[in-house]
Design a protein around this motif. Structure first.
Motif, mmCIF file in Angstrom:
data_model
loop_
_atom_site.group_PDB
_atom_site.id
_atom_site.type_symbol
_atom_site.label_atom_id
_atom_site.label_comp_id
_atom_site.label_asym_id
_atom_site.label_seq_id
_atom_site.Cartn_x
_atom_site.Cartn_y
_atom_site.Cartn_z
ATOM 1 N N LYS A 174 0.853 -1.190 0.000
ATOM 2 C CA LYS A 174 0.000 0.000 0.000
ATOM 3 C C LYS A 174 0.886 1.236 0.000
ATOM 4 C CE LYS A 174 -2.351 -1.225 3.742
ATOM 5 N NZ LYS A 174 -3.392 -1.231 4.816
ATOM 6 N N ALA A 175 0.693 2.079 -1.024
ATOM 7 C CA ALA A 175 1.494 3.307 -1.167
ATOM 8 C C ALA A 175 2.991 3.009 -1.079
ATOM 9 C CB ALA A 175 1.086 4.332 -0.116
ATOM 10 N N GLY A 176 3.390 1.899 -1.706
ATOM 11 C CA GLY A 176 4.801 1.539 -1.760
ATOM 12 C C GLY A 176 5.330 0.832 -0.534
ATOM 13 N N ARG A 177 4.520 0.712 0.518
ATOM 14 C CA ARG A 177 4.972 0.073 1.749
ATOM 15 C C ARG A 177 4.492 -1.367 1.798
ATOM 16 N NH1 ARG A 177 6.905 3.662 5.536
ATOM 17 N NH2 ARG A 177 7.857 1.748 6.340
ATOM 18 N N LEU A 178 5.386 -2.239 2.211
ATOM 19 C CA LEU A 178 5.095 -3.662 2.308
ATOM 20 C C LEU A 178 4.455 -3.974 3.653
ATOM 21 C CD1 LEU A 178 5.417 -6.631 1.345
ATOM 22 C CD2 LEU A 178 7.733 -6.581 2.313
ATOM 23 N N TYR A 179 3.357 -4.730 3.609
ATOM 24 C CA TYR A 179 2.669 -5.191 4.817
ATOM 25 C C TYR A 179 2.710 -6.714 4.858
ATOM 26 C CZ TYR A 179 0.721 -0.503 5.500
ATOM 27 O OH TYR A 179 0.557 0.841 5.711
ATOM 28 N N ILE A 180 3.132 -7.247 6.005
ATOM 29 C CA ILE A 180 3.146 -8.695 6.223
ATOM 30 C C ILE A 180 2.227 -8.989 7.387
ATOM 31 C CG2 ILE A 180 4.541 -10.709 6.817
ATOM 32 C CD1 ILE A 180 6.932 -9.364 5.511
ATOM 33 N N ASN A 181 1.188 -9.767 7.122
ATOM 34 C CA ASN A 181 0.192 -10.121 8.139
ATOM 35 C C ASN A 181 -0.382 -8.881 8.822
ATOM 36 O OD1 ASN A 181 0.538 -12.896 7.642
ATOM 37 N ND2 ASN A 181 2.328 -12.948 8.985
ATOM 38 N N GLY A 182 -0.638 -7.858 7.990
ATOM 39 C CA GLY A 182 -1.291 -6.649 8.469
ATOM 40 C C GLY A 182 -0.379 -5.616 9.092
ATOM 41 N N THR A 183 0.893 -5.917 9.253
ATOM 42 C CA THR A 183 1.833 -4.986 9.890
ATOM 43 C C THR A 183 2.787 -4.417 8.845
ATOM 44 O OG1 THR A 183 1.741 -6.208 11.979
ATOM 45 C CG2 THR A 183 3.612 -4.729 11.657
ATOM 46 N N MET A 184 2.918 -3.093 8.834
ATOM 47 C CA MET A 184 3.811 -2.448 7.874
ATOM 48 C C MET A 184 5.264 -2.758 8.214
ATOM 49 S SD MET A 184 3.872 1.527 6.586
ATOM 50 C CE MET A 184 4.333 2.203 8.194
ATOM 51 N N VAL A 185 6.013 -3.175 7.213
ATOM 52 C CA VAL A 185 7.423 -3.524 7.401
ATOM 53 C C VAL A 185 8.245 -2.245 7.524
ATOM 54 C CG1 VAL A 185 9.420 -4.630 6.322
ATOM 55 C CG2 VAL A 185 7.162 -5.714 6.189
ATOM 56 N N GLU A 186 9.135 -2.234 8.495
ATOM 57 C CA GLU A 186 9.973 -1.060 8.747
ATOM 58 C C GLU A 186 10.958 -0.841 7.607
ATOM 59 O OE1 GLU A 186 13.511 0.270 11.866
ATOM 60 O OE2 GLU A 186 12.173 -1.389 12.381
ATOM 61 N N ARG A 187 11.113 0.411 7.203
ATOM 62 C CA ARG A 187 12.158 0.751 6.238
ATOM 63 C C ARG A 187 12.764 2.103 6.613
ATOM 64 N NH1 ARG A 187 9.022 2.599 0.576
ATOM 65 N NH2 ARG A 187 8.669 4.762 1.254
ATOM 66 N N GLU A 188 14.049 2.264 6.300
ATOM 67 C CA GLU A 188 14.792 3.476 6.631
ATOM 68 C C GLU A 188 15.491 3.991 5.380
ATOM 69 O OE1 GLU A 188 18.841 4.688 9.167
ATOM 70 O OE2 GLU A 188 18.099 2.625 9.128
ATOM 71 N N GLN A 189 15.245 5.229 5.003
ATOM 72 C CA GLN A 189 15.898 5.788 3.829
ATOM 73 C C GLN A 189 17.387 5.968 4.097
ATOM 74 O OE1 GLN A 189 13.998 9.200 2.073
ATOM 75 N NE2 GLN A 189 15.829 9.817 0.953
ATOM 76 N N ILE A 190 18.231 5.481 3.151
ATOM 77 C CA ILE A 190 19.673 5.554 3.356
ATOM 78 C C ILE A 190 20.398 6.288 2.231
ATOM 79 C CG2 ILE A 190 19.767 3.489 4.793
ATOM 80 C CD1 ILE A 190 20.728 1.942 2.332
ATOM 81 N N GLY A 191 19.659 6.735 1.210
ATOM 82 C CA GLY A 191 20.331 7.468 0.148
ATOM 83 C C GLY A 191 19.589 7.388 -1.162
ATOM 84 N N THR A 192 20.249 7.844 -2.218
ATOM 85 C CA THR A 192 19.710 7.768 -3.573
ATOM 86 C C THR A 192 20.769 7.187 -4.491
ATOM 87 O OG1 THR A 192 20.415 10.021 -4.092
ATOM 88 C CG2 THR A 192 18.171 9.737 -3.215
ATOM 89 N N ALA A 193 20.332 6.752 -5.671
ATOM 90 C CA ALA A 193 21.260 6.177 -6.644
ATOM 91 C C ALA A 193 20.649 6.287 -8.028
ATOM 92 C CB ALA A 193 21.563 4.722 -6.303
ATOM 93 N N GLN A 194 21.452 5.985 -9.032
ATOM 94 C CA GLN A 194 20.978 5.889 -10.410
ATOM 95 C C GLN A 194 20.813 4.411 -10.746
ATOM 96 O OE1 GLN A 194 20.339 8.650 -12.574
ATOM 97 N NE2 GLN A 194 20.519 9.718 -10.598
ATOM 98 N N ASP A 195 19.659 4.052 -11.264
ATOM 99 C CA ASP A 195 19.380 2.653 -11.597
ATOM 100 C C ASP A 195 19.148 2.540 -13.099
ATOM 101 O OD1 ASP A 195 18.600 -0.164 -10.702
ATOM 102 O OD2 ASP A 195 16.868 0.433 -11.910
ATOM 103 N N THR A 196 19.897 1.649 -13.750
ATOM 104 C CA THR A 196 19.769 1.425 -15.192
ATOM 105 C C THR A 196 19.282 0.013 -15.431
ATOM 106 O OG1 THR A 196 21.587 2.967 -15.623
ATOM 107 C CG2 THR A 196 20.956 1.466 -17.409
ATOM 108 N N ASP A 197 18.191 -0.127 -16.205
ATOM 109 C CA ASP A 197 17.655 -1.456 -16.463
ATOM 110 C C ASP A 197 18.317 -2.075 -17.685
ATOM 111 O OD1 ASP A 197 16.452 -0.360 -18.722
ATOM 112 O OD2 ASP A 197 14.412 -0.449 -17.915
ATOM 113 N N SER A 198 17.856 -3.258 -18.087
ATOM 114 C CA SER A 198 18.486 -3.992 -19.186
ATOM 115 C C SER A 198 18.242 -3.337 -20.543
ATOM 116 C CB SER A 198 17.983 -5.434 -19.203
ATOM 117 O OG SER A 198 16.572 -5.472 -19.255
ATOM 118 N N ASN A 199 17.328 -2.363 -20.612
ATOM 119 C CA ASN A 199 17.091 -1.620 -21.854
ATOM 120 C C ASN A 199 17.877 -0.310 -21.900
ATOM 121 O OD1 ASN A 199 15.150 -3.486 -22.918
ATOM 122 N ND2 ASN A 199 13.657 -2.662 -21.465
ATOM 123 N N GLY A 200 18.678 -0.046 -20.856
ATOM 124 C CA GLY A 200 19.471 1.170 -20.823
ATOM 125 C C GLY A 200 18.724 2.378 -20.284
ATOM 126 N N ASP A 201 17.532 2.165 -19.735
ATOM 127 C CA ASP A 201 16.742 3.254 -19.173
ATOM 128 C C ASP A 201 17.227 3.552 -17.752
ATOM 129 O OD1 ASP A 201 14.783 5.136 -18.629
ATOM 130 O OD2 ASP A 201 13.279 3.641 -18.090
#
Length: 267
Positions: A131-158
């Motif tokens: 939901k809204a990008g957050r993962l829920y397991i058995n009704g509880t939102m999984v904890e996440r902590e922002q640690i930075g940014t990066a550039q991601d390139t897929d197999s099509n070069g995007d």
């Protein structure tokens, strides 16, 4: 008087050839046994597990830790050709333990005839939802902590900018995920209830992964379709350059990603 010596020389040369052939055959048989029953190398051609496993990463996977299933003895696919690729006529795994949440699995989805690699997110009986990008397991939102940014390139070069997060599962294990945004097509899902004897898989590159959230393509993965547990990277090269092109190594080999556990992040 020289004829017996000539025959002896020819016989000695023939014996050496046969001994060489026997050694090569023995080495091949040992390699086949190791690859079939113990450890198998794989490579990463797509972006679905970045940054954990990058395009061009090579890793070794443990084939015996979870025991053996339908596809355990495939020696790999090369394009449309499969080397010793057959299904065992079994409905349950033989030997081994059950996967843990957070393990990285090589498996064969039911609708597909190629290997996938994703992270085990849902265990049998779990309820999974995003939901809204957050993962829920058995009704509880999984904890996440922002640690930075990066550039991601897929197999099509995007190339896209992504946000990196350290995600922590309920059991306390952590790993790195990345998101382009929190409102991509698979960032809001219905609830998935993992059937008995099945697992729910997700890629760490959450917005660039076709995984168990897509029921028609991957869906719930039967335990019998698991192949191996990814353990360690042993080679990494940019842009999926073939490793045999040694002249490309100086500028393209990612030395900082080699000989490490798959979840080690050189960030």
């Amino acid at each position: 008087m020289s004829q017996p010596a000539d025959k002896s020389i020819k016989k000695s040369a023939a014996n050496e050839w046969w001994e060489t052939i026997v050694v090569v055959v023995e080495a091949l048989l040992i390699a086949i046994v190791l690859r079939s029953f113990l450890y198998q190398p794989f490579s990463i051609p797509t972006a679905s597990m970045q940054q954990t496993l990058m395009i061009g990463d090579y890793f070794v996977a443990n084939k015996f830790v979870w025991g053996y299933g339908k596809h355990s003895f495939s020696l790999g696919r090369y394009g449309d050709f499969s080397l010793l690729d057959f299904e065992l006529p079994i409905n349950n795994r033989i030997f081994g333990r059950e996967p843990n949440r957070g393990d990285i699995a090589v498996f064969r989805p039911v609708p597909q005839n190629i290997e996938y690699i994703k992270r085990v997110v849902g265990l049998p009986g779990d309820t999974i939802q995003v939901k809204a990008g957050r993962l829920y397991i058995n009704g509880t939102m999984v904890e996440r902590e922002q640690i930075g940014t990066a550039q991601d390139t897929d197999s099509n070069g995007d190339t896209r900018e992504v946000t990196l997060y350290r995600e922590t599962f309920p059991e306390g294990t952590t790993h790195i995920i990345q998101e382009i945004s929190d409102n991509a097509p698979l960032d809001n899902t219905s609830e998935y209830v993992v059937p008995a004897g099945h697992y729910f898989m997700m890629g760490d590159n959450r917005d660039r992964s076709a995984d168990s959230r897509v029921l028609s393509q991957v869906g719930y993965v039967p335990a019998v379709n698991l192949i191996a547990k990814a353990e360690a990277r042993f080679f990494s090269i940019k842009d999926n350059i073939p490793p045999w092109q040694l002249w490309q190594w100086p500028a393209n080999v990612r030395w900082d990603r080699m000989f490490q556990g798959v979840d080690h992040q050189p960030l």
